[in-house]
Write an enzyme that holds these catalytic residues in place. Structure first.
Site, PDB file in Angstrom:
ATOM      1  N   PHE A  66      32.488  46.089  31.735  1.00 41.23           N
ATOM      2  CA  PHE A  66      32.864  45.312  30.555  1.00 41.23           C
ATOM      3  C   PHE A  66      31.669  45.101  29.625  1.00 41.23           C
ATOM      4  O   PHE A  66      31.812  45.083  28.406  1.00 41.23           O
ATOM      5  CB  PHE A  66      33.452  43.963  30.986  1.00 41.23           C
ATOM      6  N   GLU A  67      30.479  44.991  30.188  1.00 42.97           N
ATOM      7  CA  GLU A  67      29.272  44.715  29.410  1.00 42.97           C
ATOM      8  C   GLU A  67      28.648  45.976  28.807  1.00 42.97           C
ATOM      9  O   GLU A  67      27.673  45.891  28.062  1.00 42.97           O
ATOM     10  CB  GLU A  67      28.246  43.981  30.278  1.00 42.97           C
ATOM     11  N   CYS A  89      32.075  52.432  36.446  1.00 44.74           N
ATOM     12  CA  CYS A  89      33.171  52.798  37.342  1.00 44.74           C
ATOM     13  C   CYS A  89      34.021  51.561  37.591  1.00 44.74           C
ATOM     14  O   CYS A  89      33.525  50.545  38.080  1.00 44.74           O
ATOM     15  CB  CYS A  89      32.617  53.332  38.660  1.00 44.74           C
ATOM     16  N   ILE A  91      37.378  50.668  39.626  1.00 41.50           N
ATOM     17  CA  ILE A  91      38.329  51.181  40.614  1.00 41.50           C
ATOM     18  C   ILE A  91      39.596  50.325  40.591  1.00 41.50           C
ATOM     19  O   ILE A  91      39.531  49.099  40.587  1.00 41.50           O
ATOM     20  CB  ILE A  91      37.697  51.199  42.025  1.00 41.50           C
ATOM     21  N   HIS A  97      43.868  43.430  36.290  1.00 38.75           N
ATOM     22  CA  HIS A  97      42.482  43.309  35.821  1.00 38.75           C
ATOM     23  C   HIS A  97      41.933  44.679  35.415  1.00 38.75           C
ATOM     24  O   HIS A  97      41.277  44.816  34.387  1.00 38.75           O
ATOM     25  CB  HIS A  97      41.624  42.682  36.930  1.00 38.75           C
ATOM     26  N   PHE A 122      31.612  57.706  26.429  1.00 37.57           N
ATOM     27  CA  PHE A 122      32.375  56.997  27.456  1.00 37.57           C
ATOM     28  C   PHE A 122      32.272  57.774  28.767  1.00 37.57           C
ATOM     29  O   PHE A 122      33.017  58.731  28.987  1.00 37.57           O
ATOM     30  CB  PHE A 122      33.835  56.878  27.000  1.00 37.57           C
TER      31      PHE A 122
END
Length: 159
Positions: A66-67, A89, A91, A97, A122
């Site tokens: 996310f960061e 990564c 999973i 979530h 990405f």
């Protein structure tokens, strides 16, 4: 061909631009470090293999995928950085979530690239299992870190 039977890191390196004077940032998620560390090694080694000087590669870690967007923005805004590679990564788990994080990361990285008009790549795996992640981080399906590095190099050719 099914991805179960194929090295997914089969890509062309023909006609790559000269990147000996280009500078790259690699932003790496600390979450799933076994996977992201392998992705980083693949990206770094591929950049060097194709002519990037080691001292022209900077790296930083962020806590999770996310960061990556903010980490990418910190480097994309720098005049001395030509391309940014984001490696992470996420999973699949038992909750949604996964969906929210993956969408936010994809949107964030895309937005940084467009805002700064430079390649922000990405390189985030979104597998269902740890095994699938390892298969794509230097395992039987190749290394997506390699692909992220080649993508960054190829995108610089657009300039």
């Amino acid at each position: 061909m099914s991805s179960a039977l194929k090295n997914l890191s089969d890509f062309s390196t023909a006609n790559l631009p000269d990147v000996s004077q280009k500078r790259f940032a690699i932003i790496v998620s600390e979450w799933n470090t076994e996977v992201t560390g392998a992705l980083y090694t693949g990206a770094f080694d591929t950049l060097v293999k194709h002519g990037v000087q080691e001292n022209h590669i900077v790296s930083a870690q962020v806590p999770g995928s996310f960061e990556l967007s903010l980490g990418a923005q910190k480097f994309a805004q720098r005049e001395d950085i030509d391309a940014v590679i984001c490696l992470g990564c996420v999973i699949q788990g038992e909750t949604r979530h996964f969906d929210f994080i993956c969408q936010a990361v994809a949107d964030g990285i895309t937005n940084v690239s467009l805002k700064y008009n430079k390649p922000v790549i990405f390189g985030v795996l979104t597998p269902n299992t740890q095994e699938q992640a390892m298969d794509r981080a230097g395992g039987k399906h190749g290394n997506k870190g390699d692909e992220a590095a080649i993508t960054a190099i190829k995108m610089l050719a657009l300039n």
